[in-house]
Structures are given as structure tokens and as C-alpha cells.
Scaffold this active site. Structure first.
Site, mmCIF file in Angstrom:
data_model
loop_
_atom_site.group_PDB
_atom_site.id
_atom_site.type_symbol
_atom_site.label_atom_id
_atom_site.label_comp_id
_atom_site.label_asym_id
_atom_site.label_seq_id
_atom_site.Cartn_x
_atom_site.Cartn_y
_atom_site.Cartn_z
ATOM 1 N N ILE A 132 19.964 -0.197 30.617
ATOM 2 C CA ILE A 132 19.956 0.655 29.424
ATOM 3 C C ILE A 132 18.579 1.273 29.182
ATOM 4 O O ILE A 132 18.369 1.976 28.201
ATOM 5 C CB ILE A 132 20.403 -0.129 28.170
ATOM 6 N N GLY A 133 17.640 1.011 30.079
ATOM 7 C CA GLY A 133 16.311 1.596 29.923
ATOM 8 C C GLY A 133 15.388 1.149 31.034
ATOM 9 O O GLY A 133 15.555 0.064 31.591
ATOM 10 N N LYS A 134 14.424 1.989 31.365
ATOM 11 C CA LYS A 134 13.484 1.664 32.434
ATOM 12 C C LYS A 134 12.090 2.089 32.022
ATOM 13 O O LYS A 134 11.899 3.180 31.499
ATOM 14 C CB LYS A 134 13.893 2.356 33.736
ATOM 15 N N PHE A 137 7.042 -0.682 34.683
ATOM 16 C CA PHE A 137 7.084 -1.840 35.568
ATOM 17 C C PHE A 137 8.427 -2.559 35.563
ATOM 18 O O PHE A 137 8.784 -3.216 36.526
ATOM 19 C CB PHE A 137 5.987 -2.843 35.163
ATOM 20 N N GLY A 138 9.148 -2.449 34.480
ATOM 21 C CA GLY A 138 10.358 -3.240 34.375
ATOM 22 C C GLY A 138 11.558 -2.436 33.945
ATOM 23 O O GLY A 138 11.549 -1.207 33.933
ATOM 24 N N LYS A 162 14.954 -7.879 28.902
ATOM 25 C CA LYS A 162 13.848 -7.097 29.459
ATOM 26 C C LYS A 162 13.252 -7.880 30.618
ATOM 27 O O LYS A 162 12.864 -9.041 30.457
ATOM 28 C CB LYS A 162 12.800 -6.861 28.366
ATOM 29 N N ASP A 262 0.836 -0.170 19.067
ATOM 30 C CA ASP A 262 1.611 0.841 19.801
ATOM 31 C C ASP A 262 2.852 1.262 19.017
ATOM 32 O O ASP A 262 3.959 1.321 19.557
ATOM 33 C CB ASP A 262 1.995 0.313 21.181
#
Length: 411
Positions: A132-134, A137-138, A162, A262
Site C-alpha cells: 500500500i506504499g513504498k 528503503f522500505g 512497515k 517531519d
């Protein structure tokens, strides 16, 4: 800042926590701070016969030696010029570090595409669903949890997992942030103190190692604020509502001694586009707050360049910095263009980084110029944000931010 000063600063920040934890947890704290592998960290109780001239039994370059409740340990020990110990008086904690720890380690390789396949089972607890997401690094996958009978519900992929290479530092930091800060009992206490019904922090379900990877499991969400912004779905009322919720979240995080560093739309998640309940995530850049303003070139410009605070540009994480980052985001959500936005490229070099930093300093020193430069469709929202910035730029580095006053501005 030389190694000794940096070392003393870090130990002052971490010593109280270290002595409250088990030996393994102490190792993890030190691993996180100094960016070394756990195999390079040794804890030992020195005998009464040990003196400054004696070396610890482990002889490994780049090691950190930790002495708890040691005697006759001074600020310099061992024969090497770059080796020394520091004794923190309050907790009688002594740590020895080699300057060779600064040798650069190889950047971990990203997870190869389809390396973690749908249908994989992690530690007999989690069934991996679709990606569902990239990130850099992961990758993040939907996941289902096995019950005590070894089964999972086909229609209950309500978890997000994750996964990153275990050598990657941010997920290690994030994992320990979840364990230390996202504690239900503490969150409930904070909500009661602040008379609020809700605090937007994600639920944490576990973490661990899987082959060459580290993983963390949290609640799964449907969208994020950045997507709503790009679709034109954020009005002035919604932006202020989000700002108030983020203020609650960062106040709680700050009360636990951490800085987020962040805050951005991609890291603010929600379910079914319900902006009344947002969730701040991604704690990989979190750091412990120190009341000593000490710029660190190695940490300079950390965060997302467009929103990075002036303190972060100097390598210092601060509570006022989180508030500054939030303000930049709210201006962008309002349709404003930040004056340095055109400089913020993915592959920005040192010159660009410094130009962005200098631009922020220039405009924060002249808010009238800043708000004349930024275009707003809503005058009322512009006035509120200008008052917000006028308030936060007066906050000193050590000062506890006036969270309630900032709430009142947005209300």
C-alpha cells in the site's frame, strides 16, 4: 563541537533513561544514539581494581563501552588519544567511546521489488497482504493477524506493516518511539489533563525482526492530508481544525521529551477522509529534546527540505521547530507558495540546502515581507497564520511553547 562535547551532551540526554532499563534496552539506546550495531556495544560492571590505565576486555574498533556504577573512572581512560570516558554525576553512568565510530557505514539497500510477497507469514503472527506504499528503503503492506488457532479473517486486513532492512536506522528509532511514547495509559492521562476526547496517534500492535528486515505493525488508514490538498479538498475551516489537532499531538510528544521533526501532509493520515480525526505518523526522524542549543553538522537540514525548521537546518531539533514546520504546511495547504519552494528539489546539494535555510531566516526576520510574498485566498486565515508566526518566532530555544495560546489563535 568536538567528540568530547558531543559525547557529554548525548549522555546527559540519555543517562536517566539508560539506568531505568535492562541491559539490552541500554544497548539499544546507545546503538540508536551512536549509530553502531549492537555487537559493538558492551556493558560491564568494573571491579574495584580497575583503573584508568586498564583497557576493557573487548578490543574492537568503533566500540562503545558502558560502565554502570563504576569507580575510579575519569574523563579520559585507556591508552588511545581518541578514547575517553564521561561520568554523569546524577546517575553514576560511565561510557567509553572510540572516535573511530564516525567511520561511515554503507547505506542499507532498499527492499527489492516483490521481495516480501503477498501471502508471506511473518513470525507466525502476521499474514502479508498487498503493498500500500513504498518509501526510499522500505515498503508498507496491508496485513491480517493470525488468531490463537492459526487462522486469519480474509476480510480483516486492518493492519499496516512497515518493513525495512534491519540495518536502516529510522525504523529502529520509530520502533522505540512507539514503545516509549505511544502508551495508552499515558495518552489517556494527557487527554484527561487537557480535557480533550481524542489524540491523533496511531495504535501500535508490535514490531520485530523478519529475516534481514525489521518491521513495525500499526493501524491501517485510508488516505492522507497531502492527497486531500492536491484534490482541492481542504478549506480554511478544515486547515485550522487540522492545525489544532497537530498542536495537541506535538504537545504530547514534547511532554515525553521528543521532537517529531517531519510534520507534513504525507505523514498525517485519516480514515475515510474524516479530517476531524487525523493521525500523525512516521517517527523515523524523532529525536530526544535537549535544552542545550548545539548545532550538529551531521544532522543539518534533516527533514523535508520545504518545511524544515530553521533550527533543523542547523542540525538542532527543537519544540519551536515543530511549530514552525506545522506553520509552513498550513500555508501550503491554504494555497500559498513558500518563497523557497522552487529551490526544493529531490537531489538538492549543499549550496541549495544553505540557500533554502538562508531564505527562511530572511523571511522569518521580516514576517510582513513573508506574508506579502505568500498568496492567500482567505484573508481571515492569512491573519490567523500571521499571528501564529508572530507568536512562535518569539519562542526561545529552551522555552516551553505556549500551546494554549496557539490553540486560541486557530480557534
Amino acid at each position: 563541537m568536538d567528540l568530547k562535547d558531543e559525547f557529554i551532551q548525548i549522555i546527559k540526554k540519555y543517562s536517566e533513561l539508560s539506568l531505568k532499563e535492562s541491559e539490552n534496552e541500554t544497548k539499544k539506546y546507545i546503538q540508536e544514539v551512536f549509530n553502531v550495531s549492537l555487537s559493538e556495544v558492551f556493558i560491564k560492571e568494573p571491579s574495584k581494581q580497575e583503573t584508568l590505565k586498564q583497557e576493557p576486555t573487548q578490543e574492537t574498533n568503533g566500540c562503545i563501552y558502558i560502565f554502570k556504577k563504576g569507580k575510579n573512572i575519569g574523563q579520559k581512560c585507556g591508552s588511545g588519544k581518541s578514547k575517553f570516558c564521561y561520568k554523569h554525576k546524577k546517575n553514576d553512568l560511565n561510557i567509553k567511546v572510540n572516535q573511530e565510530r564516525n567511520i561511515k557505514k554503507p547505506i542499507p539497500k532498499p527492499i527489492p521489488t516483490n521481495k516480501i510477497e503477498t501471502g508471506s507469514v511473518i513470525n507466525q503472527n502476521w499474514f502479508i497482504g498487498t503493498s500500500i506504499g513504498k518509501g526510499g528503503f522500505g515498503e508498507i503492506y496491508s496485513a491480517a493477524k493470525f488468531n490463537d488457532h492459526g487462522n486469519y479473517k480474509d476480510d480483516d486486513f486492518s493492519f499496516a506493516i512497515k518493513i525495512e532492512p534491519k540495518s536502516n536506522g529510522p525504523l529502529f528509532v520509530e520502533m522505540h518511539f512507539y514503545k516509549r511514547v505511544i502508551v495508552e495509559k499515558e495518552i489517556e492521562k494527557f487527554k484527561l489533563q487537557k480535557n480533550i476526547q481524542y489524540l491523533g496517534l496511531p495504535k501500535y500492535y508490535g514490531s520485530g525482526l523478519y529475516n534481514d528486515y525489521r518491521y513495525i505493525v500499526m493501524e491501517k488508514y485510508d488516505s492522507n492530508i497531502d492527497k486531500l490538498f492536491r484534490n482541492g479538498d481542504l478549506n480554511s475551516s478544515t486547515i485550522l481544525q487540522i492545525g489544532i489537532q497537530i498542536l495537541n499531538i506535538v504537545e504530547y510528544i514534547h511532554s515525553k521529551g521528543y521532537i517529531h521533526a517531519d510534520i507534513k501532509g504525507e505523514n498525517i493520515l485519516l480514515k475515510e477522509n474524516d479530517t476531524s480525526h487525523i493521525y500523525l505518523v512516521d517517527f523515523g526522524l524523532c529525536s530526544r529534546y535537549s535544552n542545550i542549543y548545539q548545532p550538529d553538522p551531521k544532522k543539518a537540514h534533516n527533514g523535508t527540505l520545504k518545511y524544515t525548521s530553521r533550527d533543523s537546518h542547523q542540525g538542532v531539533e527543537s519544540r519551536r521547530g515543530d511549530l514552525e514546520i506545522l506553520g509552513y504546511n498550513m500555508i501550503e495547504w491554504s494555497g500559498g507558495i513558500l518563497p523557497w519552494q522552487h529551490l526544493c528539489k529531490k537531489s538538492a546539494g549543499k549550496k541549495i540546502l544553505n540557500e533554502v535555510s538562508e531564505s527562511k531566516i530572511k523571511y522569518m526576520n521580516d514576517l510582513s515581507l513573508f506574508f506579502n510574498k505568500v498568496q492567500f485566498n482567505d484573508t481571515n486565515l492569512k491573519n490567523k497564520l500571521q499571528t501564529y508566526f508572530e507568536t512562535i518566532i518569539k519562542i526561545t530555544f529552551e522555552e516551553l511553547p505556549p500551546y494554549q495560546l496557539l490553540h486560541n489563535i486557530f480557534n
